[in-house]
Design an enzyme around this catalytic site. Sequence first.
Site, short mmCIF file in Angstrom:
data_model
loop_
_atom_site.label_atom_id
_atom_site.label_comp_id
_atom_site.label_asym_id
_atom_site.label_seq_id
_atom_site.Cartn_x
_atom_site.Cartn_y
_atom_site.Cartn_z
N THR A 1 0.82 -1.22 0.00
CA THR A 1 0.00 0.00 0.00
C THR A 1 0.85 1.26 0.00
O THR A 1 1.99 1.25 0.48
CB THR A 1 -0.90 0.01 1.26
OG1 THR A 1 -1.51 1.30 1.44
CG2 THR A 1 -0.08 -0.27 2.52
N TYR B 1 -1.37 0.26 10.75
CA TYR B 1 -1.66 -0.50 9.52
C TYR B 1 -0.49 -0.43 8.56
O TYR B 1 -0.02 -1.46 8.04
CB TYR B 1 -2.92 0.05 8.86
CG TYR B 1 -3.09 -0.39 7.42
CD1 TYR B 1 -3.38 -1.72 7.11
CD2 TYR B 1 -2.92 0.51 6.37
CE1 TYR B 1 -3.51 -2.14 5.79
CE2 TYR B 1 -3.06 0.10 5.04
CZ TYR B 1 -3.35 -1.22 4.77
OH TYR B 1 -3.47 -1.63 3.45
#
Length: 317
Positions: A128, A151
């Site tokens: 990501t 995250y």
Amino acid sequence: MKILVTGAAGFIGSHLCEKLLQDPSNEVIGLDAFVQKSPTPVLVREYNLRYLLPHARFTFINQDLLHVPWSEILPGVDVVYHLAGMPGVRSSWGEDFKTYVTNNIEATQRLLEGCRTYPVSKIVYASTSSVYGEKTNQVNEASTTVPLSPYGVTKLTGEQLCKVYATKDDLPIVILRFFTVYGPRQRPDMAFHRFIQHIRQNKPIPIHGDGLQTRDFTFVGDCVEAIAATAHASNIIGETINIGGKERASVLDCIAILEELFDRKIDRQFLGKASGEPRHTWADISKAQSLLGYQPKTNLRTGLQAEIMDLSQTPYL
């Protein structure tokens, strides 16, 4: 080609499986644990599989990556697409971090151990743009990685695990970093999904911060074109590749497009700035263009229209 897709019932995973099955020479195994704490409810993930389950060349396995018997799955597999994981920046703080460690780090390590025992020709790890942290300009893959959220830390740790196994055991790793993927089947916790639902329910759109933050929005159809291209691309083992979109815009720009598409004025509700989110993202996709022949085609207006249409036809909403 025999292909394993982890996270097959998810937003991107289900689209990827459908894309791969368009090639009559592909056989796809979809693996998904239906993790209870995921921001995507089980009902949604079951719905995402509706076109896949009847397909003759698709096999679905509902099992946790931590417990799956690799001896029954990996032998004969050519390519592994590892999309499974716990998504979401805002929910990764506090006690829920344990779930991120389990699903983004431990599960990745166990998959890599499986591929070490039962070798495959390619392992594609879905990462990501969150690993980059706060950047002011366009970022290429050599940019420093300074995640702003737990995250992002877990996804970067997954990348590092992949590199460790590539170095020690010569695993054929490719890392893809996705930039704000949107479109049909987008997760319920993501901005566009929430915006569209609020508009349909005549509620104000919640905006974190001032709305001037920008994102490199990637339509899911473009994203899976890039992912699928890795199966046949040569000279990509060991590479990290950005997958960005055709159009970068601010949150307020996106709301203006939604106003046009819904043909009405939309109320805004400004909230405090969200923790762990960069103000801007902007992908340099030159490596994806060079190595994968990637060229995003879908502009924001067209992509949002597709997401609106999909949500209007979804029976559980």
